[in-house]
Design a protein around this motif. Structure first.
Motif, PDB file in Angstrom:
ATOM      1  N   GLN A  36      -0.224   7.608  -6.695  1.00  0.00           N
ATOM      2  CA  GLN A  36      -0.627   7.131  -5.392  1.00  0.00           C
ATOM      3  C   GLN A  36      -1.574   8.145  -4.757  1.00  0.00           C
ATOM      4  N   ARG A  53      -6.602  -1.332  -4.680  1.00  0.00           N
ATOM      5  CA  ARG A  53      -5.423  -1.681  -5.462  1.00  0.00           C
ATOM      6  C   ARG A  53      -5.146  -3.182  -5.325  1.00  0.00           C
ATOM      7  N   ALA A  54      -4.553  -3.734  -6.358  1.00  0.00           N
ATOM      8  CA  ALA A  54      -4.194  -5.158  -6.331  1.00  0.00           C
ATOM      9  C   ALA A  54      -2.715  -5.235  -5.948  1.00  0.00           C
ATOM     10  N   THR A  55      -2.464  -5.420  -4.656  1.00  0.00           N
ATOM     11  CA  THR A  55      -1.096  -5.341  -4.144  1.00  0.00           C
ATOM     12  C   THR A  55      -0.483  -6.720  -3.901  1.00  0.00           C
ATOM     13  N   LEU A  79       5.575  -2.161 -12.580  1.00  0.00           N
ATOM     14  CA  LEU A  79       4.133  -2.017 -12.386  1.00  0.00           C
ATOM     15  C   LEU A  79       3.570  -1.237 -13.575  1.00  0.00           C
ATOM     16  N   ARG A 124       9.410  -9.168   2.922  1.00  0.00           N
ATOM     17  CA  ARG A 124       9.506  -9.631   4.307  1.00  0.00           C
ATOM     18  C   ARG A 124       8.772 -10.961   4.494  1.00  0.00           C
ATOM     19  N   ASN A 156      -3.885 -10.536   2.248  1.00  0.00           N
ATOM     20  CA  ASN A 156      -2.979  -9.700   1.443  1.00  0.00           C
ATOM     21  C   ASN A 156      -2.322  -8.613   2.289  1.00  0.00           C
ATOM     22  N   GLU A 157      -2.156  -8.902   3.570  1.00  0.00           N
ATOM     23  CA  GLU A 157      -1.469  -7.952   4.460  1.00  0.00           C
ATOM     24  C   GLU A 157      -0.189  -8.613   4.977  1.00  0.00           C
ATOM     25  N   SER A 205      -5.333  -3.164   3.714  1.00  0.00           N
ATOM     26  CA  SER A 205      -5.506  -4.450   3.036  1.00  0.00           C
ATOM     27  C   SER A 205      -6.936  -4.980   3.182  1.00  0.00           C
ATOM     28  N   TYR A 255       8.599   6.189   1.091  1.00  0.00           N
ATOM     29  CA  TYR A 255       7.566   6.389   0.061  1.00  0.00           C
ATOM     30  C   TYR A 255       6.956   7.782   0.187  1.00  0.00           C
ATOM     31  N   TRP A 294       0.380  -5.314 -11.486  1.00  0.00           N
ATOM     32  CA  TRP A 294       1.416  -6.360 -11.544  1.00  0.00           C
ATOM     33  C   TRP A 294       1.057  -7.383 -12.617  1.00  0.00           C
ATOM     34  N   PRO A 343       9.094  -4.191  -0.654  1.00  0.00           N
ATOM     35  CA  PRO A 343       9.590  -4.527   0.682  1.00  0.00           C
ATOM     36  C   PRO A 343       8.612  -5.368   1.486  1.00  0.00           C
ATOM     37  N   PRO A 354       2.242  -8.503  -1.101  1.00  0.00           N
ATOM     38  CA  PRO A 354       2.091  -9.937  -1.309  1.00  0.00           C
ATOM     39  C   PRO A 354       0.630 -10.389  -1.238  1.00  0.00           C
TER      40      PRO A 354
HETATM   41  N1  LIG Z   1      -0.467  -3.410   3.302  1.00  0.00           N
HETATM   42  C1  LIG Z   1       0.173  -4.066   2.266  1.00  0.00           C
HETATM   43  C2  LIG Z   1       0.877  -3.080   1.348  1.00  0.00           C
HETATM   44  C3  LIG Z   1       1.509  -3.789   0.198  1.00  0.00           C
HETATM   45  C4  LIG Z   1       1.880  -2.805  -0.897  1.00  0.00           C
HETATM   46  O1  LIG Z   1       1.691  -1.585  -0.784  1.00  0.00           O
HETATM   47  N2  LIG Z   1       2.433  -3.365  -1.993  1.00  0.00           N
HETATM   48  C5  LIG Z   1       2.784  -2.542  -3.134  1.00  0.00           C
HETATM   49  C6  LIG Z   1       4.168  -2.862  -3.640  1.00  0.00           C
HETATM   50  S1  LIG Z   1       5.440  -2.508  -2.459  1.00  0.00           S
HETATM   51  C7  LIG Z   1       1.867  -2.849  -4.290  1.00  0.00           C
HETATM   52  O2  LIG Z   1       1.582  -3.983  -4.590  1.00  0.00           O
HETATM   53  N3  LIG Z   1       1.420  -1.805  -4.981  1.00  0.00           N
HETATM   54  C8  LIG Z   1       0.597  -1.942  -6.152  1.00  0.00           C
HETATM   55  C9  LIG Z   1      -0.340  -0.797  -6.278  1.00  0.00           C
HETATM   56  O3  LIG Z   1      -0.364   0.053  -5.376  1.00  0.00           O
HETATM   57  O4  LIG Z   1      -1.070  -0.747  -7.265  1.00  0.00           O
HETATM   58  C10 LIG Z   1       1.138  -5.051   2.881  1.00  0.00           C
HETATM   59  O5  LIG Z   1       1.995  -4.672   3.683  1.00  0.00           O
HETATM   60  O6  LIG Z   1       1.019  -6.210   2.566  1.00  0.00           O
END
Ligand SMILES: N[C@@H](CCC(=O)N[C@@H](CS)C(=O)NCC(=O)O)C(=O)O
Length: 319
Positions: free
Chosen positions: A15, A130-132, A91, A68, A147-148, A28, A194, A96, A64, A134
């Motif tokens: 990270q 990053r591809a996060t 991961l 939510r 994606n936020e 996001s 975190y 993902w 998390p 939700p």
């Molecule tokens: N700002 C985003 C943050 C989401 C986030 O950090 N998701 C993490 C998992 S908890 C993720 O997908 N991480 C993948 C990565 O960092 O490559 C939100 O709240 O929707």
């Protein structure tokens, strides 16, 4: 991570961190909105109309922030309106992945993606970051809406009009208190765990752990007057924010992130509150402890041998 729309395997698995070794979360990228008639969102955001069956939510049960949004989908009665895909909890080098971990959804049924990052690059061929999860996906336009998770929560709360029930997770008369408490919980607690776990210096770890437990102490005191929820007798988005970290705390953070001064179980009011939220209709379906443990303990940077602890015993929560 994605660089100009292309997946780069050399993403930093530790990270991002600042000069003092503190974990830094990226912001996001996709911030469009959904409104009942497609009129602009509350802050003038470009919006698309609410329609049953048009939108799809991509989540990981470990996450998390994704969880939510799953909670809001249940609480707002949107489970027949917004479909869901669950990625594998671990991961990997490709981010993902759509796989066959028990309880995951398997192959992607929207665009046949193998990895979540493909949704990002289809949505924006020059995307960076990053591809996060939700991800809120528009099946009609085949693109990411948002994606936020903080936005997605509000979209679900008020963007679906009559397709949703009238539960209000952000009632007008509580907005100011909600915003103050959200701020008091997000950085020191939701993100604080975190920061404790990914700290690269003892100083950064100590600083984060202190904010985590100060926030838990403050929530315990707040709940000790017998109130059901953090802001009184009504469940709000602030409770969803607190809950997603509380429910992961004893199962994952105490061990992996070393936030082990105390467990949630050691706080009588917080533990009862966690169970109260867990017992709300539909919420248990959003909590998968096997995904949470498998996902967090697969973070190789923090747990090189990938060993997943047997415990803890969460039977007091019925888990
Ligand atoms: N700002 C985003 C943050 C989401 C986030 O950090 N998701 C993490 C998992 S908890 C993720 O997908 N991480 C993948 C990565 O960092 O490559 C939100 O709240 O929707």
């Amino acid at each position: 991570m994605l660089v100009d729309g292309k997946w780069s395997n050399s993403w930093d698995p530790f990270q991002k961190s600042d000069a003092k070794g503190r974990f830094v979360r990226q912001t996001s990228t996709f911030r469009d909105w959904i409104t009942p008639d497609g009129a602009p969102g509350p802050e003038g955001q470009r919006a698309f109309p609410a329609e049953a069956g048009r939108y799809h939510l991509y989540v990981a049960y470990i996450c998390p922030w994704a969880s939510r949004t799953l909670m809001a989908r249940q609480l707002k009665g949107l489970s027949d309106v917004i479909s869901v895909s669950v990625v594998d909890p671990r991961l990997g080098d490709n981010g993902w992945e759509f796989g066959d971990f028990p309880g995951s959804s398997g192959a992607d049924d929207q665009i046949g993606a193998r990895f979540l990052h493909q949704l990002y690059s289809i949505s924006d061929p020059a995307v960076n970051g990053r591809a996060t999860v939700p991800v809120l996906w528009d099946k009609a336009r085949k693109t990411i809406v948002n994606n936020e998770s903080a936005d997605i929560l509000r979209i679900m709360n008020s963007g679906f009009g009559d397709l949703a029930n009238d539960v209000d997770l952000r009632p007008e008369d509580l907005v100011d208190q909600i915003d103050v408490l959200n701020d008091a919980i997000y950085e020191p607690f939701n993100n604080g765990v975190y920061k404790a776990g990914f700290a690269k210096s003892q100083e950064a770890h100590n600083e984060a752990v202190t904010t985590v437990f100060d926030t838990m102490d403050a929530m315990e005191t707040r709940l000790s007057d017998g109130r059901d929820f953090l802001l009184g007798d009504r469940l709000t988005e602030t409770d969803l924010r607190a809950f997603v970290t509380l429910i992961r705390f004893d199962a994952a953070y105490v061990g992996l992130f070393k936030t082990n001064r105390k467990r949630v179980e050691d706080y009588p009011f917080l533990q009862a509150y966690t169970k109260r939220v867990l017992d709300l209709p539909g919420i248990r379906s959003t909590v998968k402890i096997d995904h949470i443990k498998a996902g967090y303990y697969s973070i190789a940077a923090l747990n090189p041998n990938g060993i997943v602890p047997n415990g803890p015993d969460l039977s007091a929560l019925g888990l």
